[in-house]
Motif scaffolding. Structure first.
Motif, short mmCIF file in Angstrom:
data_model
loop_
_atom_site.label_atom_id
_atom_site.label_comp_id
_atom_site.label_asym_id
_atom_site.label_seq_id
_atom_site.Cartn_x
_atom_site.Cartn_y
_atom_site.Cartn_z
N ILE A 138 0.84 -1.21 0.00
CA ILE A 138 0.00 0.00 0.00
C ILE A 138 0.88 1.26 0.00
N ASN A 139 1.98 1.22 0.76
CA ASN A 139 2.92 2.36 0.73
C ASN A 139 3.40 2.61 -0.69
N GLN B 178 2.00 1.73 -3.54
CA GLN B 178 0.90 2.23 -4.40
C GLN B 178 0.66 3.71 -4.14
N GLU B 179 0.68 4.11 -2.87
CA GLU B 179 0.41 5.52 -2.55
C GLU B 179 1.52 6.42 -3.08
N ALA C 164 1.05 6.85 -6.78
CA ALA C 164 -0.08 7.76 -7.04
C ALA C 164 0.33 9.21 -6.80
N ALA C 165 1.12 9.44 -5.75
CA ALA C 165 1.57 10.80 -5.45
C ALA C 165 2.47 11.34 -6.56
N GLY D 192 -2.02 16.29 -0.53
CA GLY D 192 -1.70 15.40 -1.65
C GLY D 192 -0.96 16.12 -2.78
N THR E 225 0.07 17.70 3.73
CA THR E 225 -0.83 16.79 4.43
C THR E 225 -1.67 17.60 5.43
N GLU F 59 -10.21 5.42 1.03
CA GLU F 59 -9.15 6.44 0.91
C GLU F 59 -7.84 5.83 1.38
N ASN F 60 -7.94 4.94 2.37
CA ASN F 60 -6.76 4.33 2.97
C ASN F 60 -6.94 2.81 3.00
N LYS F 61 -6.15 2.10 2.21
CA LYS F 61 -6.30 0.64 2.13
C LYS F 61 -5.73 -0.08 3.36
#
Ligand SMILES: [Zn+2]
Length: 222
Positions: A101-102, A104-105, A108-109, A168, A177, A196-198
């Protein structure tokens, strides 16, 4: 991708070489010690990039600072991918999930903020999505609804509601943030398909009178 900062040429050549080598080792069968080495090699590169980013901030060159922030995040994503694979090998399913997940985020950022466009990362984003569907059981996600009483912008430190920064988004090499300081009340927890947060996921389910871990399918006994 054509980068206009000639002074970064050497660093970017090194960046490409280090990342390429690290990515040749993002396979389950690769020796774990080698994968740890790659994580450290990327960490050494990130140190150099951070120094360069500080210099860009000093020069008030926002495009360069944001570029270095984004390239750093993309490198972080590869580190997290390696950590995910290592965690899977050592039976640490939750750590593996969080690493994925880190990653992926971070990707995306970068896609949102790269000053010269990050279409080149699209394929990598699909690869990370592929890990999620192929390596992990389907997770059920939850979302907590609450009213925020006060929160602060990480960039200008003003109340988040009163400033123009958007969470973001990158500003002068820093990611904005919203720092939540006080919650007025919790309203509801709901099950959602696209959270929003997996990391907010249902951790276990019941099977008869047993509690079963959603990731490992092991019985939870304590
Ligand atoms: Zn602000």
């Amino acid at each position: 991708m054509k980068i206009p900062f000639i002074e970064l040429k050497e660093l970017l050549t090194e960046y490409n070489a280090v990342l390429h080598k690290a990515q040749t080792n993002t396979f389950f069968t690769v020796d774990t010690d080698l994968q740890h080495n790659e994580i450290e090699n990327v960490a050494a590169l990130l140190k150099k990039m951070s120094k360069e980013k500080k210099q860009s901030i000093k020069e008030q060159n926002e495009t360069k600072a944001n570029l270095l922030l984004c390239l750093g995040f993309a490198a972080n994503a590869v580190q997290e991918e390696l950590r995910m694979i290592i965690s899977l090998k050592t039976n640490e399913a939750e750590a593996a999930w969080n690493c994925l997940i880190n990653a992926q985020e971070m990707v995306a950022a970068v896609m949102r903020n790269h000053p010269f466009g990050a279409d080149y990362l699209e394929g990598y984003g699909y690869k990370l999505q592929g890990y999620e569907t192929l390596l992990f059981p389907k997770m059920t996600f939850s979302s907590a609804g609450f009213t925020i009483k006060s929160s602060q912008c990480s960039i200008c430190k003003a109340p988040y509601a009163n400033c123009d920064h958007i969470k973001g988004n990158a500003y002068m090499g820093q990611m904005c943030t919203e720092i939540i300081q006080k919650i007025e009340r919790f309203e509801e927890v709901s099950i959602v398909d696209h959270p929003e947060n997996k990391r907010c996921r249902i951790l276990s389910y019941s099977e008869g009178n047993k509690r079963i871990d959603a990731l490992t399918h092991r019985e939870i006994t304590d």
